[in-house]
Design a protein around this motif. Structure first.
Motif, mmCIF file in Angstrom:
data_model
loop_
_atom_site.group_PDB
_atom_site.id
_atom_site.type_symbol
_atom_site.label_atom_id
_atom_site.label_comp_id
_atom_site.label_asym_id
_atom_site.label_seq_id
_atom_site.Cartn_x
_atom_site.Cartn_y
_atom_site.Cartn_z
ATOM 1 N N UNK A 261 0.830 -1.377 0.041
ATOM 2 C CA UNK A 261 0.113 0.258 -0.052
ATOM 3 C C UNK A 261 0.960 1.132 0.068
ATOM 4 N N UNK A 262 2.032 1.109 0.332
ATOM 5 C CA UNK A 262 3.027 2.375 0.442
ATOM 6 C C UNK A 262 3.869 2.428 -0.705
ATOM 7 N N UNK A 263 5.078 3.218 -0.407
ATOM 8 C CA UNK A 263 6.235 3.331 -1.419
ATOM 9 C C UNK A 263 7.199 2.448 -1.050
ATOM 10 N N UNK A 264 7.636 1.862 -1.983
ATOM 11 C CA UNK A 264 8.844 0.794 -1.700
ATOM 12 C C UNK A 264 10.079 1.343 -2.776
ATOM 13 N N UNK A 265 11.052 1.871 -2.069
ATOM 14 C CA UNK A 265 12.043 2.400 -3.134
ATOM 15 C C UNK A 265 13.279 1.399 -3.103
ATOM 16 N N UNK A 266 13.868 1.094 -4.006
ATOM 17 C CA UNK A 266 14.836 0.016 -4.274
ATOM 18 C C UNK A 266 16.093 0.691 -4.851
ATOM 19 N N UNK A 267 17.401 0.535 -4.116
ATOM 20 C CA UNK A 267 18.480 1.246 -4.828
ATOM 21 C C UNK A 267 18.965 0.472 -6.269
ATOM 22 N N UNK A 268 18.550 -0.505 -6.434
ATOM 23 C CA UNK A 268 19.092 -1.089 -7.640
ATOM 24 C C UNK A 268 18.830 -2.589 -7.914
ATOM 25 N N UNK A 269 19.097 -3.246 -8.975
ATOM 26 C CA UNK A 269 18.755 -4.612 -9.500
ATOM 27 C C UNK A 269 18.915 -5.654 -8.377
ATOM 28 N N UNK A 281 7.205 -5.947 -4.414
ATOM 29 C CA UNK A 281 7.398 -5.448 -5.699
ATOM 30 C C UNK A 281 7.752 -3.934 -5.553
ATOM 31 N N UNK A 282 8.900 -3.623 -5.627
ATOM 32 C CA UNK A 282 9.457 -2.053 -5.486
ATOM 33 C C UNK A 282 8.723 -1.217 -6.517
ATOM 34 N N UNK A 283 8.504 0.139 -6.091
ATOM 35 C CA UNK A 283 7.684 1.023 -7.105
ATOM 36 C C UNK A 283 9.021 1.676 -7.937
ATOM 37 N N UNK A 284 9.982 1.691 -7.498
ATOM 38 C CA UNK A 284 11.088 2.443 -8.555
ATOM 39 C C UNK A 284 12.575 1.934 -8.039
ATOM 40 N N UNK A 285 13.210 2.392 -8.950
ATOM 41 C CA UNK A 285 14.900 2.288 -8.681
ATOM 42 C C UNK A 285 15.138 3.591 -9.239
ATOM 43 N N UNK A 286 16.304 4.375 -8.634
ATOM 44 C CA UNK A 286 16.653 5.754 -8.996
ATOM 45 C C UNK A 286 17.204 5.419 -10.365
ATOM 46 N N UNK A 287 17.674 6.554 -10.887
ATOM 47 C CA UNK A 287 18.320 6.439 -12.188
ATOM 48 C C UNK A 287 19.823 6.025 -12.132
#
Length: 322
Positions: A261-269, A281-287
């Motif tokens: 339900x929240x925001x899950x941020x992952x630093x990379x693969x 399931x992470x919501x995004x990885x940074x560039x």
């Protein structure tokens, strides 16, 4: 003639805030916890620091000592260095094997790595092809006066390491030593071995839970209760240890539901793979797989993600009633 006004619902919506807007942000950093907390505060968040890791040196590291002897004996073709702290630990633990006065005895840590042993180890490293996983081991190598090495491109996973090593040519029969970073990199070893290389892992420290797990347990309960909707992960070990402690607390299913339900941020693969292995399931990885990029991207996207999931998140603290 008066100027017509737009109906209220035709007016453009105000831009969404590009910061955390006073919301709590869970971070699992240990060694760089203060740096992460400072970044979260800079982007308007309230950091909840919950360390998950502790680096535990390996007492009398015979495998590191053996690595040094074999390196000096020209028994390796390639050395892969995975982390900066691990590179420095390897030097401290392995250098005494090359110091005649030590007779290959145990290292006492940084102080036990005699200058002559360090110099001899650096000379031995200069005779092989070195592959640095990223800028941190590269920096540690420069401290030794070594500048001839390959730096693996981002996002610095085992796949990019294999790519960099394979670019050196046929790996059949190549003898490759790998400085481990807290845990074995089984995918890396398997891929290099499949190419015909002989792989020698060299452990220099291992990951353990912090001696005090109370902050981690409190943060997990806060997440499970919906008190913090933004979570930042920066390593596989963080994911594994957080879920291990969640299982001890009987919180795993509630925690998974809260993360969904929240925001899950992952630093990379690598971190993303670990999350998915746990059903998250992470919501995004940074560039770029860097802490600063992770926090900046999370601050910019948190509200958008929460709105899309129909989750207001924990109300900004400055607006909460006492």
């Amino acid at each position: 003639m008066s100027t017509p006004t737009h109906p209220r619902n035709d007016r453009p919506s105000p831009p969404a805030p590009s910061d955390f807007a006073g919301r709590r942000v869970i971070c699992f950093e240990s060694r760089r916890a203060s740096e992460m907390a400072s970044l979260i505060q800079r982007y308007g968040g309230v950091p909840v620091t919950a360390p998950t890791l502790r680096e535990v040196p390996i007492e009398r590291n015979e495998r590191a000592l053996d690595f040094a002897r074999r390196l000096a004996g020209a028994e390796f073709d390639v050395v892969i260095l995975m982390t900066g702290v691990g590179t420095r630990a390897l030097v401290a633990e392995a250098a005494p094997a090359l110091e005649p006065s030590q007779g290959g005895g145990a290292s006492d840590g940084d102080a036990g790595a005699d200058a002559q042993g360090v110099s001899l180890l650096a000379a031995a490293l200069s005779s092989v092809q070195i592959v640095a996983r990223g800028p941190k081991p590269a920096s540690a190598l420069r401290e030794l006066g070594l500048t001839r090495f390959i730096t693996v491109r981002e996002p610095n996973t085992w796949r990019e390491i294999v790519e960099a090593v394979s670019a050196l040519g046929d790996l059949s029969g190549k003898r490759i030593a790998v400085q481990e970073h807290g845990a074995p990199s089984h995918e890396l070893y398997a891929s290099l071995s499949a190419s015909g290389a002989h792989v020698t892992p060299v452990p220099v420290y291992r990951w353990a839970l912090p001696e005090d797990t109370a902050p981690l347990r409190q943060a997990l309960r806060l997440m499970a209760d919906g008190g913090a909707a933004i979570t930042l992960f920066t390593s596989r070990a963080q994911v594994e240890h957080a879920l291990l402690v969640a299982a001890e607390e009987g919180l795993v299913e509630r925690l998974r539901a809260a993360l969904a339900r929240g925001v899950v941020a992952s630093i990379g693969p690598v971190c993303t793979e670990a999350l998915r292995a746990e059903g998250i399931e992470p919501d995004f990885e940074p560039e770029h797989p860097k802490m600063g990029h992770l926090v900046k991207t999370a601050a910019a996207r948190a509200l958008e993600i929460l709105v899309a999931k129909g989750n207001r998140g924990d109300a900004p603290l400055q607006t909460q009633s006492s």
